[in-house]
Design a protein around this motif. Structure first.
Motif, PDB file in Angstrom:
ATOM      1  N   ALA A   1       0.571  -1.059   0.151  1.00 39.87           N
ATOM      2  CA  ALA A   1      -0.019   0.209  -0.091  1.00 39.87           C
ATOM      3  C   ALA A   1       0.346   1.042   0.363  1.00 39.87           C
ATOM      4  CB  ALA A   1      -0.902   0.230   0.871  1.00 39.87           C
ATOM      5  N   THR A   2       1.820   1.186   0.894  1.00 34.25           N
ATOM      6  CA  THR A   2       2.511   2.436   0.829  1.00 34.25           C
ATOM      7  C   THR A   2       3.756   2.421  -0.520  1.00 34.25           C
ATOM      8  OG1 THR A   2       3.617   2.059   2.872  1.00 34.25           O
ATOM      9  CG2 THR A   2       4.322   3.166   2.284  1.00 34.25           C
ATOM     10  N   GLU A   3       3.830   1.254  -1.199  1.00 38.54           N
ATOM     11  CA  GLU A   3       4.127   1.709  -2.763  1.00 38.54           C
ATOM     12  C   GLU A   3       4.079   2.411  -3.589  1.00 38.54           C
ATOM     13  OE1 GLU A   3       6.284  -2.588  -2.816  1.00 38.54           O
ATOM     14  OE2 GLU A   3       5.541  -2.529  -4.971  1.00 38.54           O
ATOM     15  N   ILE A   4       2.288   1.826  -3.373  1.00 46.62           N
ATOM     16  CA  ILE A   4       0.932   2.521  -4.366  1.00 46.62           C
ATOM     17  C   ILE A   4       0.801   3.924  -4.179  1.00 46.62           C
ATOM     18  CG2 ILE A   4      -1.344   2.325  -4.836  1.00 46.62           C
ATOM     19  CD1 ILE A   4       0.482   0.227  -6.376  1.00 46.62           C
ATOM     20  N   LYS A   5       1.257   3.842  -3.315  1.00 45.17           N
ATOM     21  CA  LYS A   5       0.879   5.514  -2.468  1.00 45.17           C
ATOM     22  C   LYS A   5       1.955   6.183  -2.795  1.00 45.17           C
ATOM     23  CE  LYS A   5      -1.884   5.080   1.431  1.00 45.17           C
ATOM     24  NZ  LYS A   5      -2.497   5.214   2.993  1.00 45.17           N
ATOM     25  N   GLU A   6       3.473   5.557  -2.700  1.00 46.90           N
ATOM     26  CA  GLU A   6       4.304   6.912  -3.504  1.00 46.90           C
ATOM     27  C   GLU A   6       4.670   7.430  -5.071  1.00 46.90           C
ATOM     28  OE1 GLU A   6       8.208   5.007  -1.685  1.00 46.90           O
ATOM     29  OE2 GLU A   6       7.338   5.377   0.293  1.00 46.90           O
ATOM     30  N   ALA A   7       4.148   5.696  -5.643  1.00 43.30           N
ATOM     31  CA  ALA A   7       3.762   5.888  -7.212  1.00 43.30           C
ATOM     32  C   ALA A   7       2.657   6.456  -7.011  1.00 43.30           C
ATOM     33  CB  ALA A   7       3.650   4.562  -7.450  1.00 43.30           C
ATOM     34  N   GLY A   8       1.938   7.267  -6.797  1.00 42.51           N
ATOM     35  CA  GLY A   8       0.466   7.595  -7.318  1.00 42.51           C
ATOM     36  C   GLY A   8      -0.703   7.029  -7.701  1.00 42.51           C
ATOM     37  N   TRP A   9      -0.607   5.713  -7.581  1.00 41.83           N
ATOM     38  CA  TRP A   9      -1.428   5.240  -7.875  1.00 41.83           C
ATOM     39  C   TRP A   9      -2.672   4.835  -7.232  1.00 41.83           C
ATOM     40  CZ3 TRP A   9       2.631   1.275 -10.161  1.00 41.83           C
ATOM     41  CH2 TRP A   9       3.404   2.059 -11.018  1.00 41.83           C
ATOM     42  N   ASP A  10      -3.292   5.658  -6.514  1.00 37.65           N
ATOM     43  CA  ASP A  10      -4.314   5.217  -5.381  1.00 37.65           C
ATOM     44  C   ASP A  10      -5.416   4.566  -5.879  1.00 37.65           C
ATOM     45  OD1 ASP A  10      -3.520   8.525  -4.032  1.00 37.65           O
ATOM     46  OD2 ASP A  10      -2.633   6.949  -3.906  1.00 37.65           O
ATOM     47  N   TYR A  11      -6.069   4.041  -7.818  1.00 37.64           N
ATOM     48  CA  TYR A  11      -6.578   3.451  -7.106  1.00 37.64           C
ATOM     49  C   TYR A  11      -6.479   2.153  -6.958  1.00 37.64           C
ATOM     50  CZ  TYR A  11      -4.742   2.367 -11.804  1.00 37.64           C
ATOM     51  OH  TYR A  11      -3.439   1.949 -12.455  1.00 37.64           O
ATOM     52  N   LEU A  12      -5.431   1.893  -7.016  1.00 36.90           N
ATOM     53  CA  LEU A  12      -5.501   0.712  -7.099  1.00 36.90           C
ATOM     54  C   LEU A  12      -5.089   0.269  -5.412  1.00 36.90           C
ATOM     55  CD1 LEU A  12      -1.276   0.058  -9.129  1.00 36.90           C
ATOM     56  CD2 LEU A  12      -4.235  -0.940  -9.778  1.00 36.90           C
ATOM     57  N   LEU A  13      -5.528   0.792  -4.813  1.00 35.77           N
ATOM     58  CA  LEU A  13      -5.822   0.406  -3.567  1.00 35.77           C
ATOM     59  C   LEU A  13      -7.126   0.006  -3.340  1.00 35.77           C
ATOM     60  CD1 LEU A  13      -4.394   3.650  -1.583  1.00 35.77           C
ATOM     61  CD2 LEU A  13      -3.374   0.833  -1.139  1.00 35.77           C
TER      62      LEU A  13
END
Lengths: 259, 312
Positions: A42-54
């Motif tokens: 989740a942290t990795e996703i947020k840092e990449a700016g791909w919030d929708y994948l959460l």
């Protein structure tokens, strides 16, 4: 025709390769799903700016976008389910017994398409289910034009149809080659890489045409800002392609000398 | 029409510029076993494939049970069972599972038939052994069991006894005879094993280079394969004249090797020899010969003696 269907289902149940493949993709997608629902991911996703994948919807989109995996599954199943039937002569036996070639073809293709679709469904949902449970489906701000349930339903429906238009090409190739190894080779190399090569080489003006062929249909709905019109248009075009390719395959099969 | 199970009229098949079959005319009567004899590439399998619907004729018609195949084969073909080239078996299933699969495909309700046919073909005790681990002979037997599902009236068997051991060959022969005698089935069987075919078939169809050269019954074949005397002489014309004028027989044939095959066996060999001597015929070789099916076949096609046939 029911006899043919029953025998197909019986054969799938008894085919170890198909059962092993099903088990493998189920376990793999569940494992990946558990991993993707973890905090570090989740942290990795947020840092990449791909919030929708959460969210569940985003995770489903991400799974469905994996074109190579879908084609690989389609190629494997086309070889194991369709081409191998020529090598074991079960198709020839059905024709000798008097089953019409049309029925033999349709039953084989439909069974293959259903099995391929179910396998893909396992891949797409197996991984997303954990994110669905943990983070929910998503928020209205995550997707562009549709509410979340409509977005997911539309993506699944139209995306599945778009991929089925690729599956049916693999199925028809299997009917033409009648050899498991050649089918898998052509499908994997020709479709998985061939489509990518074509889209890379074509000029911009012609790329738009590719988007209306099986090579590009899935991209019309597997995106964040999909609209209701995209879903309807893609579904109709995909259905037309499926029917046309099926019909072409049937025409060829009815004229094929069986060894 | 009578008892015709299969009627083929002017059937031809062309692959590019090569004719695999040319103007084949055949009529198979109910309750007989037809042996289809021909060398590799003669057209035997091509013929069977066209009758069974796997291949399409270039010309001609095929009628099964009095109905043309052009009018739709679906119901007609259920009355035939075909084993063409290789048996239709799935390697990762057992024999029983293969039979069950075929029963389901055919829509047959009677699953007890599976066990009966496996017992008939000697495969009842294979248990959980997968077909991929069967010997070729066992696969062939399973193919025959599959063909018998649905009790077909016409059986097309393309070299079914290949790879069978001697006891297996005898079992299949007895099975085919039983099917003919007690169930009045019609069987078209091709084989390279001519002595075996001689023991099994009631009729023979000789095919060569895509053409049917001869069709004859077992009785007619026995008539043709009767014993004869082979005579070689320094003057074959004189010998022929003596046979006609002095011995009053025209039942002889001058062979390509300039010998004479005399089919009217003389009752008294001493007297026969004396007549030849008195008329100045110098005999260089005299032998009593019995013609086999193979020799008759060679005679019909006019070919050499090395054609891949099994001679026992």
């Amino acid at each position: 025709m029911m006899g043919l269907f029953r025998s197909e289902v019986y054969q799938i149940r008894k085919t170890l390769a198909v059962k092993m493949l099903f088990l493998f993709i189920l376990l793999t997608s569940v494992f990946l799903g558990i991993r993707e629902s973890g905090a570090s991911y989740a942290t990795e996703i947020k840092e990449a700016g791909w919030d929708y994948l959460l969210y569940g919807g985003g995770s489903l989109l991400s799974s469905m976008e994996d074109y190579s995996l879908v084609v690989l599954l389609a190629a494997l199943l086309a070889g194991w389910m369709v081409s191998s039937a020529f090598e074991t002569r079960t198709i020839q036996e059905a024709v000798c017994y008097g089953k019409s070639r049309t029925k033999v073809y349709l039953v084989k293709v439909v069974t293959y398409l259903i099995t391929s679709f179910l396998m893909c469904l396992v891949v797409w949902t197996g991984g997303s289910i954990f994110i669905f449970i943990k983070n929910g489906i998503g928020t209205q701000e995550v997707v562009g034009n549709l509410c979340q349930w409509n977005y997911i339903a539309g993506m699944l429906f139209a995306g599945s149809l778009a991929y089925l238009s690729i599956f049916v090409i693999c199925g028809v190739i299997a009917f033409i080659t009648q050899k498991t190894s050649i089918t898998m080779g052509i499908c994997i190399i020709g479709i998985a890489f061939g489509f990518n090569i074509i889209t890379a080489l074509l000029p911009e003006s012609l790329l738009k045409i590719v988007n209306y062929t099986p090579a590009g249909l899935y991209r019309q709905v597997l995106k964040m800002d999909v609209s209701f019109n995209d879903i309807i248009r893609t579904s109709c075009i995909s259905a037309a392609w499926i029917v046309a390719i099926c019909a072409a395959g049937l025409w060829k099969f009815k004229r094929t000398e069986l060894k | 029409m009578g008892n015709a199970v299969l009627e083929i009229k002017n059937l031809s098949k062309r692959y590019n510029s090569q004719w695999a079959l040319k103007n084949v005319n055949l009529r198979l009567e109910k309750g007989r076993i037809y042996g289809l004899i021909g060398k590799n590439g003669a057209g035997k399998t091509t013929l069977m494939r066209m009758v069974s619907g796997l291949s399409f004729p270039t010309d001609g018609t095929v009628e099964l049970f009095g109905r043309s195949k052009d009018n739709g084969i679906e119901n007609i073909n259920r009355r035939i069972g075909a084993l063409i080239e290789y048996p239709a078996v799935i390697g990762n299933m057992t024999a029983k599972e293969n039979m069950h699969f075929q029963c389901l495909m055919r829509g047959l309700p009677n699953f007890e038939l599976e066990d009966e046919l496996l017992e008939l073909t000697g495969l009842k005790d294979t248990g959980r052994k997968k077909v991929k681990n069967f010997s070729l002979g066992m696969k062939q037997r399973l193919g025959i069991a599959v063909v018998l599902l649905g009790s077909p009236e016409l059986l097309l068997l393309d070299e079914p006894i290949n790879a069978l051991d001697p006891s297996g060959v005898i079992e299949i022969r007895n099975l085919l005879k039983r099917l003919r005698e007690f169930e009045n089935k019609t069987i078209l069987i091709s084989s390279h094993n001519l002595p075996e075919l001689y023991q099994t078939a009631t009729d023979y169809i000789i095919i060569h280079n895509g053409e049917v050269k001869d069709i004859l019954t077992h009785e007619e074949l026995e008539e043709h394969c009767k014993s004869y005397i082979s005579i070689e002489s320094t003057d074959i014309n004189k010998l022929a004249m003596v046979l006609e004028k002095e011995l009053k027989t025209g039942n002889f044939q001058v062979m390509p090797d300039k010998s004479i095959s005399l089919y009217d066996l003389p009752g008294n060999m001493e007297q026969f020899g004396q007549v030849l001597y008195d008329n100045g015929v110098v005999v260089t070789k005299l032998a009593a010969v019995e013609t086999s099916l193979e020799e008759y076949y060679m005679h019909v096609i006019g070919g050499d003696t090395n054609d891949g046939f099994v001679q026992e």
